[in-house]
Enzyme design. Sequence first.
Site, short mmCIF file in Angstrom:
data_model
loop_
_atom_site.label_atom_id
_atom_site.label_comp_id
_atom_site.label_asym_id
_atom_site.label_seq_id
_atom_site.Cartn_x
_atom_site.Cartn_y
_atom_site.Cartn_z
N CYS A 45 0.82 -1.21 0.00
CA CYS A 45 0.00 0.00 0.00
C CYS A 45 0.86 1.26 0.00
O CYS A 45 0.69 2.15 -0.84
CB CYS A 45 -0.94 -0.01 1.21
SG CYS A 45 -1.78 1.56 1.43
N CYS A 50 -1.34 1.63 -3.26
CA CYS A 50 -2.34 2.69 -3.09
C CYS A 50 -1.74 4.10 -3.04
O CYS A 50 -2.23 5.00 -3.73
CB CYS A 50 -3.12 2.49 -1.80
SG CYS A 50 -3.51 0.80 -1.42
N LYS A 53 0.35 5.23 -6.20
CA LYS A 53 -0.63 5.19 -7.31
C LYS A 53 -1.54 6.41 -7.27
O LYS A 53 -1.79 7.07 -8.27
CB LYS A 53 -1.43 3.88 -7.24
CG LYS A 53 -2.46 3.62 -8.29
CD LYS A 53 -3.81 4.24 -8.06
CE LYS A 53 -4.47 3.95 -6.75
NZ LYS A 53 -4.94 2.60 -6.55
N TYR A 184 -8.49 -3.86 -11.67
CA TYR A 184 -8.23 -2.60 -10.97
C TYR A 184 -6.97 -1.92 -11.52
O TYR A 184 -6.98 -0.75 -11.88
CB TYR A 184 -7.92 -2.88 -9.49
CG TYR A 184 -9.06 -3.09 -8.55
CD1 TYR A 184 -9.78 -4.29 -8.53
CD2 TYR A 184 -9.39 -2.11 -7.61
CE1 TYR A 184 -10.78 -4.50 -7.59
CE2 TYR A 184 -10.39 -2.32 -6.67
CZ TYR A 184 -11.08 -3.52 -6.67
OH TYR A 184 -12.07 -3.72 -5.75
N GLU A 188 -6.74 1.51 -13.75
CA GLU A 188 -6.21 2.72 -13.10
C GLU A 188 -5.00 3.26 -13.86
O GLU A 188 -4.90 4.47 -14.13
CB GLU A 188 -5.82 2.40 -11.65
CG GLU A 188 -7.03 2.15 -10.76
CD GLU A 188 -6.70 1.86 -9.31
OE1 GLU A 188 -7.61 1.97 -8.47
OE2 GLU A 188 -5.56 1.52 -9.00
N HIS A 445 -27.74 20.88 -2.89
CA HIS A 445 -27.79 21.36 -4.27
C HIS A 445 -26.83 22.52 -4.50
O HIS A 445 -26.69 23.35 -3.60
CB HIS A 445 -29.23 21.83 -4.56
CG HIS A 445 -29.45 22.23 -5.96
ND1 HIS A 445 -29.49 21.31 -7.00
CD2 HIS A 445 -29.63 23.45 -6.51
CE1 HIS A 445 -29.70 21.97 -8.13
NE2 HIS A 445 -29.78 23.27 -7.87
N GLU A 450 -26.42 14.68 -5.02
CA GLU A 450 -27.85 14.85 -4.72
C GLU A 450 -28.71 13.87 -5.49
O GLU A 450 -29.80 13.49 -5.07
CB GLU A 450 -28.31 16.29 -4.97
CG GLU A 450 -28.36 16.70 -6.42
CD GLU A 450 -28.75 18.17 -6.58
OE1 GLU A 450 -29.86 18.52 -6.15
OE2 GLU A 450 -27.95 18.96 -7.13
P1 NDP Z 1 -7.58 -8.09 -10.88
O1 NDP Z 1 -7.93 -9.43 -10.39
O2 NDP Z 1 -8.41 -6.92 -10.53
O3 NDP Z 1 -7.47 -8.12 -12.48
C1 NDP Z 1 -6.68 -9.05 -13.14
C2 NDP Z 1 -6.94 -8.90 -14.61
O4 NDP Z 1 -6.05 -9.74 -15.34
C3 NDP Z 1 -8.35 -9.32 -15.00
O5 NDP Z 1 -8.81 -8.44 -15.98
C4 NDP Z 1 -8.15 -10.71 -15.56
O6 NDP Z 1 -9.09 -11.09 -16.55
C5 NDP Z 1 -6.80 -10.58 -16.21
N1 NDP Z 1 -6.09 -11.85 -16.31
C6 NDP Z 1 -5.91 -12.79 -15.34
N2 NDP Z 1 -5.19 -13.82 -15.81
C7 NDP Z 1 -4.90 -13.54 -17.09
C8 NDP Z 1 -4.19 -14.22 -18.10
N3 NDP Z 1 -3.62 -15.39 -17.88
N4 NDP Z 1 -4.08 -13.62 -19.33
C9 NDP Z 1 -4.66 -12.42 -19.56
N5 NDP Z 1 -5.34 -11.74 -18.62
C10 NDP Z 1 -5.48 -12.28 -17.41
O7 NDP Z 1 -6.06 -7.90 -10.43
P2 NDP Z 1 -5.17 -6.62 -10.28
O8 NDP Z 1 -3.78 -7.14 -10.38
O9 NDP Z 1 -5.61 -5.53 -11.17
O10 NDP Z 1 -5.45 -6.19 -8.78
C11 NDP Z 1 -5.27 -7.16 -7.72
C12 NDP Z 1 -6.09 -6.78 -6.53
O11 NDP Z 1 -5.49 -5.68 -5.87
C13 NDP Z 1 -7.51 -6.35 -6.86
O12 NDP Z 1 -8.36 -7.45 -6.90
C14 NDP Z 1 -7.84 -5.41 -5.73
O13 NDP Z 1 -8.44 -6.13 -4.70
C15 NDP Z 1 -6.49 -4.88 -5.30
N6 NDP Z 1 -6.36 -3.49 -5.78
C16 NDP Z 1 -7.19 -2.55 -5.27
C17 NDP Z 1 -7.13 -1.26 -5.70
C18 NDP Z 1 -8.07 -0.27 -5.14
O14 NDP Z 1 -8.63 -0.51 -4.09
N7 NDP Z 1 -8.33 0.83 -5.82
C19 NDP Z 1 -6.15 -0.83 -6.71
C20 NDP Z 1 -5.33 -1.90 -7.20
C21 NDP Z 1 -5.44 -3.18 -6.74
P3 NDP Z 1 -10.58 -11.59 -16.16
O15 NDP Z 1 -11.32 -10.37 -15.79
O16 NDP Z 1 -11.05 -12.21 -17.42
O17 NDP Z 1 -10.41 -12.57 -15.05
#
Ligand code: NDP
Length: 466
Positions: A45, A50, A53, A184, A188, A445, A450
């Site tokens: 984080c 976080c 980022k 995510y 982002e 408002h 709102e």
């Molecule tokens: P996510 O699980 O959100 O996304 C992973 C992405 O990679 C998905 O789109 C997934 O596709 C794709 N993917 C997975 N495997 C493959 C593959 N073999 N080939 C191609 N694409 C693939 O993971 P992130 O790494 O983005 O984030 C991890 C976690 O960290 C999040 O779940 C969240 O909880 C936390 N996080 C929170 C944030 C916040 O609170 N703002 C910011 C950043 C991270 P598909 O959708 O098809 O499964």
Amino acid sequence: MAELGYDYDLFVIGSGSGGVRAARIAAQAGAKVAIAEEYRVGGTCVIRGCVPKKFMVYASDYGRKLKEAQDYGWQVESSGFDFPKFMSNMHAEVDRLSGIYLRNLANAGVDVFEERAEMQDAHTIVLKDSGKTFSVDKILIATGGTPWRPTPEDLPGVEHTITSNEVFHIEELPKHIVIAGGGYIACEFAHIFAGLGVDTCLVYRGDTVLNGFDWDVRTSVHEGLKEAGVRVITSAVLDEVTTLEGEDHPYCVHLSNDTKIKSDVVLMAVGRRPATAGLGCDKAGVELDEKGAVIVDDMSRTNVPNVFAVGDVTDRIQLTPVAIREGHAFADTVFGGEEHSFDHDNVASAVFTQPEVGTVGMTEAEARKAFGEVDIYKTRFRPMQTALLEHGERVMIKLVVKADDERVVGVHIVSPDAAEMIQMLGIAVKMGVTKSQFDATCAVHPTIAEEIVTLRHKWVPETEPA
Ligand code: NDP
């Protein structure tokens, strides 16, 4: 002095959000506590998640605001974005925060070891650099997660790619970036780089980004990426990354749909995995699931009575505030004489796309599956601030209401400041707020928020959902 003849009452492995909170609370309750960290105190984080980022989101958003200011009459002259200056300021703040974490641990009397720790058995910790070993009564695994990447067999040239660990250390702002993933991190960073003027391409294997979110959030963000100038390629994955000699861009990304894209940086954002490799869970007898996550019950207990785990390493909800609450509940229960667990229901969260996503509770699909009949209230509109702009994003607000008792079981927002709004709405949803209580609340408002209390008409689908 630790009780029961051990060197420590508690040894915490990992100094991220969950580990630091647990160590501090346990020490304040009188336990003799140590914590080990293999990278930097503060964890994902603070060091490479976080916090940096969000600074990058702010930096990127200023670029857009400069342009928007001109539509409001400001004569803006910009000589460009000083990326090295921004990165240096950002890292200075990250260093400051990491220092505060260290000081807070020291002030609480926690011994900090800045090296990797592994379990030799369920009561023995070994430090990998110094070779020191400690006998410990209880162990808390709080090692978090690490970015996952395919192997070189699955993705030739993967060594040319970076992950969210390295993205905070690029020295020059690239001209072109390819981002793999649609979650995510991918969404982002696509907005961050597009906002910084980088030619940005997002490659996602599915058809609409942010899998798992409410459908209206997904479509709003998907369209928003395109409106922000991101080239979004769907139903494709990276097949190979090759190097280019004597060209402007050092890499060529080959996609499964035969497209080739030249790029300076290739960011893999295809998920994270629990950081348990080599930790000694096998030696301590701690059970892991098929993804390598530590299996815990709702009190963060593993199958080994003196070993506990909190945060991303348990793969429950991968969010900083959740890890903090899990760590706090563990320390209160085990050392503070105050038994409680963290309730994982209705945790509000945000995705820092531009505009942001704020969400709490169930998606429409989840609510229909759970309750059968649900009422949907939703609206899409251009917020007032964009009225004077040449281009302006739209806002989406949606309430998911359980039909029989009018309970609001989900709120989903895509809007500027959605993260701030959802923090407040999370309180109401957690308290079991009903739609009539929303209706009884007078609007503020003129605001975007709102609309949340003025949604009067149930949304009627043009066609029944399949
Ligand atoms: P996510 O699980 O959100 O996304 C992973 C992405 O990679 C998905 O789109 C997934 O596709 C794709 N993917 C997975 N495997 C493959 C593959 N073999 N080939 C191609 N694409 C693939 O993971 P992130 O790494 O983005 O984030 C991890 C976690 O960290 C999040 O779940 C969240 O909880 C936390 N996080 C929170 C944030 C916040 O609170 N703002 C910011 C950043 C991270 P598909 O959708 O098809 O499964």
